[in-house]
Design an enzyme around this catalytic site. Sequence first.
Site, PDB file in Angstrom:
ATOM      1  N   LYS A  62       6.634  -9.577  -5.599  1.00 14.07           N
ATOM      2  CA  LYS A  62       6.252 -10.473  -6.714  1.00 14.07           C
ATOM      3  C   LYS A  62       7.083 -10.230  -8.127  1.00 14.07           C
ATOM      4  CE  LYS A  62       1.857  -9.754  -7.085  1.00 14.07           C
ATOM      5  NZ  LYS A  62       0.350  -9.774  -7.552  1.00 14.07           N
ATOM      6  N   LYS A  63       7.150  -8.827  -8.321  1.00 13.99           N
ATOM      7  CA  LYS A  63       7.732  -8.385  -9.466  1.00 13.99           C
ATOM      8  C   LYS A  63       8.777  -7.758  -9.660  1.00 13.99           C
ATOM      9  CE  LYS A  63       2.699  -7.634 -11.039  1.00 13.99           C
ATOM     10  NZ  LYS A  63       1.678  -6.863 -10.945  1.00 13.99           N
TER      11      LYS A  63
HETATM   12  N1  C2G Z   1      -7.985  -8.365 -15.111  1.00 21.57           N
HETATM   13  C1  C2G Z   1      -9.022  -8.779 -16.291  1.00 21.57           C
HETATM   14  N2  C2G Z   1      -8.635  -8.318 -17.533  1.00 21.57           N
HETATM   15  C2  C2G Z   1      -7.465  -7.598 -17.907  1.00 21.57           C
HETATM   16  C3  C2G Z   1      -6.579  -7.176 -16.855  1.00 21.57           C
HETATM   17  C4  C2G Z   1      -6.888  -7.683 -15.517  1.00 21.57           C
HETATM   18  O1  C2G Z   1      -9.995  -9.432 -15.786  1.00 21.57           O
HETATM   19  N3  C2G Z   1      -7.597  -7.438 -19.064  1.00 21.57           N
HETATM   20  C5  C2G Z   1      -8.186  -8.933 -13.736  1.00 21.57           C
HETATM   21  C6  C2G Z   1      -6.885  -9.911 -13.307  1.00 21.57           C
HETATM   22  O2  C2G Z   1      -7.507 -11.074 -13.641  1.00 21.57           O
HETATM   23  C7  C2G Z   1      -7.234  -9.610 -11.563  1.00 21.57           C
HETATM   24  C8  C2G Z   1      -7.527  -8.072 -11.612  1.00 21.57           C
HETATM   25  O3  C2G Z   1      -8.417  -7.500 -12.854  1.00 21.57           O
HETATM   26  O4  C2G Z   1      -8.415 -10.621 -11.155  1.00 21.57           O
HETATM   27  C9  C2G Z   1      -6.490  -7.230 -11.098  1.00 21.57           C
HETATM   28  O5  C2G Z   1      -5.385  -7.450 -12.135  1.00 21.57           O
HETATM   29  P1  C2G Z   1      -4.118  -7.047 -11.617  1.00 21.57           P
HETATM   30  O6  C2G Z   1      -3.987  -5.716 -11.114  1.00 21.57           O
HETATM   31  O7  C2G Z   1      -3.037  -7.394 -12.714  1.00 21.57           O
HETATM   32  O8  C2G Z   1      -3.736  -7.965 -10.360  1.00 21.57           O
HETATM   33  P2  C2G Z   1      -2.837  -8.975  -9.805  1.00 21.57           P
HETATM   34  O9  C2G Z   1      -1.476  -8.231 -10.081  1.00 21.57           O
HETATM   35  O10 C2G Z   1      -2.911 -10.197 -10.776  1.00 21.57           O
HETATM   36  O11 C2G Z   1      -2.770  -9.157  -8.191  1.00 21.57           O
HETATM   37  O12 C2G Z   1      -3.788 -11.617  -4.660  1.00 21.57           O
HETATM   38  C10 C2G Z   1      -3.778 -11.515  -6.134  1.00 21.57           C
HETATM   39  C11 C2G Z   1      -3.067 -10.430  -6.534  1.00 21.57           C
HETATM   40  O13 C2G Z   1      -3.175  -9.362  -5.800  1.00 21.57           O
HETATM   41  C12 C2G Z   1      -3.551  -9.979  -7.942  1.00 21.57           C
END
Ligand code: C2G
Length: 132
Positions: free
Chosen positions: A44-45
């Site tokens: 993804k990244k």
């Molecule tokens: N999150 C949040 N507030 C933040 C940062 C993150 O509510 N300030 C939430 C995100 O919206 C997500 C969860 O924490 O629901 C995990 O965030 P990430 O680790 O950034 O997850 P991501 O890389 O978006 O992976 O299948 C979906 C992916 O696995 C999501």
Amino acid sequence: MKRIITFGTFDVFHVGHVNILERARNLGDHLTVGVSSDALNFSKKNRYPIYCQDDRLKIISSLKFVDDVFLEESLELKDIYIKKKQANILVMGDDWLGRFDWVKDKTDCDVIYLERTPAISTTQVIEIVKRI
Ligand code: C2G
């Protein structure tokens, strides 16, 4: 019994992660968390997380409002994971708004997007630490 499922990388664990997991758990009686694998993150990244998947699994499974964890290997397998875990509600942060609505057509699971915690993210923490 209402079973909740959510997904995320949860790299460099911070309070925004705590908040979404706590609120997700409060929507039901049981919370399963799919933790994105290192390989999924790379795809993804184009970089690996700071914390490896085993450490991220260990951190998430140690939380009092998390009942079950597993490794998420693909973003497109949500319907399979949901059926396997018998989840009734998929919770995601609103940065994913609309992205997983397709799950509703393939399973009996509802999809709810919760507001993100403002002003904190893994990327922001990494940038701040880099500047110190
Ligand atoms: N999150 C949040 N507030 C933040 C940062 C993150 O509510 N300030 C939430 C995100 O919206 C997500 C969860 O924490 O629901 C995990 O965030 P990430 O680790 O950034 O997850 P991501 O890389 O978006 O992976 O299948 C979906 C992916 O696995 C999501």
